[in-house]
Design an enzyme around this catalytic site. Structure first.
Site: not given
Length: 208
Positions: A81-83, A118
């Site tokens: 995950a990437d924020t 994502g």
């Protein structure tokens, strides 16, 4: 490697690895009752490219993180995950120092910005492999605060490892005027969309 487990409405049916060191993501998953391993990805995040859509960038980084761990754990499901925080088309990452944190907050205060997370899931290579990803966006409004207040918040140290230099679930919650969309997405994982995907893939199920 750290395993997390607590009582909740869901249970893990397959081995799941969270490729992130974020304590916020760990808490969100464990709060559902899921058991999983935490193996942070060491994949270096590529720079944001001019002309690239922010949501595509977040998904790309999540994919890199998941694949980085999946290649060594081929019998497991891996979640990356990437924020990111986006304002005026610019991606704001984690601040390098207090001055940059204050600069980011000054830019965000009194207006709306968008938070994208994502998520990318890689399935066991031993079963033929599987990959799926999605992006969720939430609009966030920060209240109009004075420089003195922003400086005081920066001095707490909380902004230093947060994209956009604030934590919606932490001390920075006092700055958040309203959110349009998923709250957990702003924290770091859009749980509604993620749980729907995990249920569909039969990685998790209802606790009995």
């Amino acid at each position: 490697m750290v395993q997390r487990e607590c009582k909740g409405p869901l249970q893990t049916l397959e081995r799941l690895i969270l490729a992130s060191k974020s304590p916020r993501r760990r808490d969100l998953l464990s709060g559902l009752g899921l058991k999983f391993d935490v193996i942070p990805s060491e994949e270096k995040e590529p720079p944001f490219q001019e002309g690239q859509l922010p949501q595509e960038y977040a998904l790309h980084v999540a994919k890199l993180k998941a694949r980085n761990i999946a290649k060594n754990y081929k019998d497991s499901w891996v979640l990356g995950a990437d924020t990111i925080v986006v304002v005026d088309g610019d991606v704001l990452g984690k601040p390098k120092d207090r001055e940059q944190a204050l600069s980011m907050l000054t830019r965000l205060t009194g207006r709306m910005h968008t938070v994208y997370t994502g998520c990318w899931i890689v399935g066991p290579y031993t079963s033929g492999g599987y990959e799926e990803g999605f992006v969720v966006g939430s609009n966030v409004w920060l209240s109009n605060l004075s420089r003195d207040i922003l400086e005081s918040y920066v001095l707490t140290g909380e902004p230093m490892d947060k994209a956009g230099s604030y934590a919606v679930q932490g001390l920075g919650s006092f700055m958040v005027e309203r959110i349009e969309g998923s709250y957990t997405n702003v924290v770091g994982l859009p749980l509604t969309e993620l749980v729907g995907t995990l249920l569909k893939l039969e990685i998790v199920g209802p606790r009995k």
